[in-house]
Design a protein around this motif. Structure first.
Motif, mmCIF file in Angstrom:
data_model
loop_
_atom_site.group_PDB
_atom_site.id
_atom_site.type_symbol
_atom_site.label_atom_id
_atom_site.label_comp_id
_atom_site.label_asym_id
_atom_site.label_seq_id
_atom_site.Cartn_x
_atom_site.Cartn_y
_atom_site.Cartn_z
ATOM 1 N N HIS A 8 46.873 29.961 50.950
ATOM 2 C CA HIS A 8 46.882 31.335 50.592
ATOM 3 C C HIS A 8 45.788 31.888 51.286
ATOM 4 N N PRO A 9 45.880 32.915 51.854
ATOM 5 C CA PRO A 9 44.690 33.770 52.552
ATOM 6 C C PRO A 9 43.366 34.048 51.562
ATOM 7 N N ASP A 10 43.827 34.196 50.346
ATOM 8 C CA ASP A 10 42.712 34.387 49.581
ATOM 9 C C ASP A 10 41.769 33.244 48.972
ATOM 10 N N LYS A 25 35.852 29.725 51.508
ATOM 11 C CA LYS A 25 35.401 31.134 51.165
ATOM 12 C C LYS A 25 33.834 30.739 50.826
ATOM 13 N N ASP A 63 51.948 36.256 55.002
ATOM 14 C CA ASP A 63 50.778 36.646 53.989
ATOM 15 C C ASP A 63 49.599 36.715 55.057
ATOM 16 N N TYR A 64 49.670 35.735 55.933
ATOM 17 C CA TYR A 64 48.300 35.676 57.057
ATOM 18 C C TYR A 64 48.634 36.807 57.989
ATOM 19 N N LYS A 106 49.609 39.817 57.401
ATOM 20 C CA LYS A 106 49.140 41.145 56.745
ATOM 21 C C LYS A 106 47.470 41.187 56.452
ATOM 22 N N THR A 107 46.787 40.158 56.655
ATOM 23 C CA THR A 107 45.447 39.922 56.639
ATOM 24 C C THR A 107 44.795 40.227 57.841
ATOM 25 N N ARG A 108 45.823 39.934 59.003
ATOM 26 C CA ARG A 108 45.174 40.050 60.237
ATOM 27 C C ARG A 108 44.206 39.022 60.784
ATOM 28 N N ARG A 109 44.276 37.957 60.135
ATOM 29 C CA ARG A 109 43.306 36.742 60.566
ATOM 30 C C ARG A 109 44.231 35.429 60.023
ATOM 31 N N ASP A 138 41.272 29.870 57.994
ATOM 32 C CA ASP A 138 40.116 29.848 58.414
ATOM 33 C C ASP A 138 39.773 28.036 58.040
ATOM 34 N N GLY A 158 49.812 32.980 44.705
ATOM 35 C CA GLY A 158 48.456 33.549 45.005
ATOM 36 C C GLY A 158 47.662 33.394 43.443
#
Length: 397
Positions: free
Chosen positions: A86-88, A112, A196-197, A199-202, A205, A342
């Motif tokens: 998940h991006p977060d 993170k 999902d990714y 939407k975050t434009r990234r 990681d 999420g």
């Protein structure tokens, strides 16, 4: 309600449907044949309960005090590496844990920065691998201390990497254009995860920022992994030295033997977790719940004893507490929740476990998790193992 799920098993099914195959396979991995992974789960199924018929309590207390903090339930978030499900990532997990009144362990191989995770949940413990020199490790501790980490977790139950009989997923060092092209077919088949990714434009990681000093570029996961592989394994003197560098809760994760539990106490740890790294270390190691009773008997009056490995239900948590654990740590369970929904998905998993603990306490006639004893659990003959106990007594004893 369409996004809510009623079991960890359902969270796993949703994670499998949402995630690309290679990402999902990384979550279910065990080493070699997967014997330990299977036993971590199967051993809980061998345990039965001794419920009561009347005299139940209308309200049950699930809270406890562990690792220097009050928590609303005896379930903590175990540190896991790069959470690309998940991006977060770890920030979503930290917020979920805070919302449900519990603590989180952040892996030094997490995606993170510790500063962001502590901001999301003040009850954050920083997990350390024995990687690099003592000066390298001290710098990471300094960063964790400055960020506000309330304790550290030294993980020693991941000592080498085994192949898997079913194969290991391809994990790139960096998401280059070539790697993206290679991964495209998987991503297209799982559009919701990909969206999902988008939407975050990234991109996901794959760096590990907590292995760098502030201001330094984060190494890649495999860069950090390579440094760990080249670092000589720590001795018990190294464990004692690391303990001396941190004034606060210190959890040693990875104890499975009675004699080494005593060595951990001698090294000054304040807590230990009976763990086999979720079946990702030496295959053929017994389930952690089998090793728990003898370790709790040996050192439970000197340090806090926790357990991780195989927790999928609230009743599993109760079984662990009845056999001597102060609390448990979960890994795969919350990662499936994270993949499925999420932060809300992680909260859902914690709610599932909370409800299971509560209903099990009700059936057992207990008012609090602190009232649980071994008489509440029925174990088959030969269930428990006391690894290192015979060695401790000496030959012929």
């Amino acid at each position: 309600m369409s996004t809510w799920f009623e079991s960890v098993a359902e969270a796993q099914r949703r994670a499998k449907k949402r995630l690309p195959a290679s990402v999902y396979s990384a979550l279910i991995a065990g080493s070699e044949k997967g014997l330990t992974l299977a036993d971590n789960l199967g051993a809980f199924d061998e345990l039965r309960f001794a419920p009561r018929t009347a005299g139940h309590h209308a309200q049950r207390d699930l809270g406890t005090h562990v690792l220097g903090r009050d928590v609303a339930l005896p379930v903590l978030i175990s540190p896991t590496g790069v959470q690309a499900v998940h991006p977060d990532g770890e920030v979503a997990v930290a917020r979920a844990a805070a919302a449900r009144g519990t603590s989180i362990g952040l892996s030094s191989f997490g995606s993170k920065p510790i500063e962001e995770v502590v901001a999301a949940n003040p009850n954050t413990y920083f997990q350390v691998y024995w990687t690099g020199t003592r000066d390298d490790i001290r710098r990471r501790l300094d960063r964790a201390r400055a960020a506000g980490a309330v304790g550290i977790i030294l993980t020693l139950d991941w000592s080498f990497s085994h192949s898997r009989d079913w194969g290991s997923p391809h994990i790139p060092e960096r998401l280059t254009s070539r790697e993206l092209l290679r991964f495209a077919p998987e991503g297209i088949t799982r559009p919701r995860w990909l969206l999902d990714y988008v939407k975050t434009r990234r991109l996901p990681d794959l760096g590990v920022p907590n292995m760098a000093s502030p201001g330094e570029e984060a190494p890649t996961f495999f860069g950090a992994y390579g440094q760990w592989m080249q670092t000589p394994p720590p001795s018990w003197e190294d464990v004692a030295w690391l303990r001396s560098q941190w004034d606060g809760p210190f959890l040693l994760k990875g104890v499975i033997r009675v004699d080494e539990a005593r060595r951990a106490v001698d090294a000054g740890v304040s807590a230990l977790s009976v763990s086999n790294h979720g079946g990702n270390n030496l295959d053929g190691t017994p389930a952690t719940i089998r090793a728990l009773p003898s370790i709790a008997d040996a050192v439970g009056d000197q340090v806090e004893v926790l357990l991780d490995g195989g927790i999928r239900r609230g009743s599993d948590v109760v079984k662990a507490l009845a056999l001597g654990a102060k609390a448990v740590l979960i890994g795969r369970a919350y990662l499936w929740g994270l993949a499925a929904g999420g932060q809300a998905g992680v909260e859902n998993v914690l709610d599932v476990l909370r409800n299971g603990i509560d209903s099990t306490l009700l059936a057992l006639g207990k008012k609090s998790v602190h009232e649980l004893t071994r008489e509440d659990v029925v174990a088959p003959a030969g269930f428990a193992v006391g690894l290192g106990a015979a060695h401790e007594r000496g030959p012929g004893s």
